[in-house]
Scaffold this motif. Structure first.
Motif: not given
Length: 208
Positions: A118-124, A126-130, A145-149
């Motif tokens: 339901s939450d909008p993804c954060e613009q820009g 990148d999971l690998d960076t996080q 972390f699949s689906g986390a944005c």
């Protein structure tokens, strides 16, 4: 001969009465057999779970040990450093909670997964960076972390993984003891699905 015949007759009477009692109370007998079987199964499963958890707890310690290249993956170790340094034996309550966390808690939780959708993804984002440079970068943890944005979602999952690793460390500190065995069995028996199944079986027995 008479005494022998009397003894045989009394034995037959006892056997007949016993069978009659069993026929009248077969539901209670079946419930007792199923309950004993459930407890024995929960203990057996707990034993196998503990034998898997101890190496995993040790692996958490190893990941956070000093290493010439540890800067590539030990980010986040400071969050569980206090638990890694502990050497005390956990209480039975702590062990029970640890088994619940490790084996009966989904990461991410169903509530968080619904939030992801339901939450909008954060613009820009990148999971690998996080995850870069953190202990969460290892392959076994990546599926969580699949689906986390968004950073907020990643931080929430990291916190849940921290709780699970603290639980693994508690089980590892206790080792293969009776306390851990019984705590794990209790955690298995109090799993909501197990309780629901037991209620259904009891209801079926008394409906028949």
């Amino acid at each position: 001969m008479g005494s022998v015949r009397d003894l045989v007759e009394r034995s037959k009477a006892v056997a007949t009465n016993t069978l009659g009692e069993l026929r009248r109370n077969w539901r209670l007998l079946m419930a007792a057999v199923l309950a004993v079987g459930a407890v024995l199964l929960a203990i057996d499963v707990s034993d196998r779970q503990g034998r898997m958890d101890i190496p995993q707890g040790y692996a958490v310690r190893m990941v956070c040990e000093p290493d010439p290249e540890s800067h590539l993956w030990n980010g986040g170790c400071e969050r569980i450093a206090a638990d890694i340094s502990r050497s005390d034996k956990p209480s039975i309550v702590e062990l029970y909670q640890a088994f619940v966390t490790v084996h009966h808690t989904q990461i991410p939780s169903p509530e968080l997964e619904r939030q992801f959708r339901s939450d909008p993804c954060e613009q820009g984002f990148d999971l690998d960076t996080q995850l870069k440079g953190t202990r969460y970068v290892f392959v076994p943890l990546r599926p969580h972390f699949s689906g986390a944005c968004s950073r907020a979602q990643v931080e929430t999952i990291m916190a849940m993984l921290d709780d699970r690793d603290r639980a693994l460390l508690a089980i590892e500190r206790e080792g293969l003891s009776h306390a851990a065995l019984y705590a794990g069995a209790l955690a298995n028996l109090t799993e909501p699905l197990v309780i629901l199944g037991a209620a259904a079986v009891v209801a079926a027995l008394f409906i028949l």
